[in-house]
Design an enzyme around this catalytic site. Sequence first.
Site, PDB file in Angstrom:
ATOM      1  N   ASP A 183       0.857  -1.175   0.000  1.00  0.00           N
ATOM      2  CA  ASP A 183       0.000   0.000   0.000  1.00  0.00           C
ATOM      3  C   ASP A 183       0.905   1.241   0.000  1.00  0.00           C
ATOM      4  O   ASP A 183       1.891   1.292   0.734  1.00  0.00           O
ATOM      5  CB  ASP A 183      -0.852  -0.056   1.277  1.00  0.00           C
ATOM      6  CG  ASP A 183      -1.907   1.014   1.327  1.00  0.00           C
ATOM      7  OD1 ASP A 183      -3.049   0.726   0.944  1.00  0.00           O
ATOM      8  OD2 ASP A 183      -1.582   2.138   1.747  1.00  0.00           O
ATOM      9  N   GLU A 226      -4.986   2.560  -3.632  1.00  0.00           N
ATOM     10  CA  GLU A 226      -3.523   2.570  -3.762  1.00  0.00           C
ATOM     11  C   GLU A 226      -2.920   1.275  -3.220  1.00  0.00           C
ATOM     12  O   GLU A 226      -1.778   1.227  -2.817  1.00  0.00           O
ATOM     13  CB  GLU A 226      -2.939   3.797  -3.052  1.00  0.00           C
ATOM     14  CG  GLU A 226      -3.124   3.831  -1.541  1.00  0.00           C
ATOM     15  CD  GLU A 226      -4.425   4.493  -1.089  1.00  0.00           C
ATOM     16  OE1 GLU A 226      -5.399   4.501  -1.861  1.00  0.00           O
ATOM     17  OE2 GLU A 226      -4.445   4.991   0.047  1.00  0.00           O
TER      18      GLU A 226
END
Length: 302
Positions: A183, A226
């Site tokens: 992430d 993301e």
Amino acid sequence: MSKQSLHTILLIEDDPGDAALIREMLEQQGCRARVVTVERLSAGISHLQQHCCDVILLDMNLPDSSGLSTMTRLLDAEPGVPIIVLTGLSDEGFGVEAVKLGAQDYLVKSDIDGRVLKRAMFYAVERKKLELALKQTRDLFERQARIDYLTGIYNRLMFNELLEAELQRARRYGSDLALIMFDLDHFKQVNDTYSHTMGDHVLKEVAQLVSENIRAHDIFTRWGGEEFTVLIPKSNRDQALILAEKLRQLCEEHDFGDGLKVTASFGVTQLRTDETVELFIGRADQALYRAKSNGRNRVEAL
Ligand SMILES: [Mg+2]
């Protein structure tokens, strides 16, 4: 009408009388297409391998093939040309089956006249064009449904399908399977400080950077937002840890433009015997969470 567009008709018919009758009917209708007649399926297939043809008239009972397999073998060999099956009165049922299997139409020989034949060919050509166009569109949609629109890598739908296959393989052969989940750190700030365009750019760059540094059979997915995953067949936790550390460094050192630096946190795990998909993914997620809470821009394994 299609008279102008039909250049070549391939007639696969072993009965000389029937073949002559069909050619005669076409002539009477003013059909100027060239009619190539062959008596065997093998001759028809080899003709198609070397020549273009607009429509095929196919007798299903030939010296080297009989019944529905005549149609399916021809379709396998040349899926792009419309086929009209010619049947006898007693095997009309085969005609219906042939259409279900991919022929455009069937005609009962004793019912054929020139007009019927001409119209059948016209519709066969048009239907085949539509069929091919639909198939192209369907293939495109199927692909798009499994690819992330922004980065061009797999999306979660594709991940789930491939994960299932990899799980089965790992269990069958007792091979390792590892998962990296990562992430981007403080990604919201990129969007807020720069712009969403810059945010999109960063996601694309990360996707490219990672794609270039994993093996061809590693499965790289945009998990959402993301967050990304890399599923690594035939690798254990320690091997995945090395890869994750390499990816973390690449990301840290990469210049995303305008001096922008972005880091990422990584969680790594390995499939355990007889555990569920949920536990496997859940542990990678926990490891990622640990990397975040231990200060980000780091790799944790569980
Ligand atoms: Mg025959």
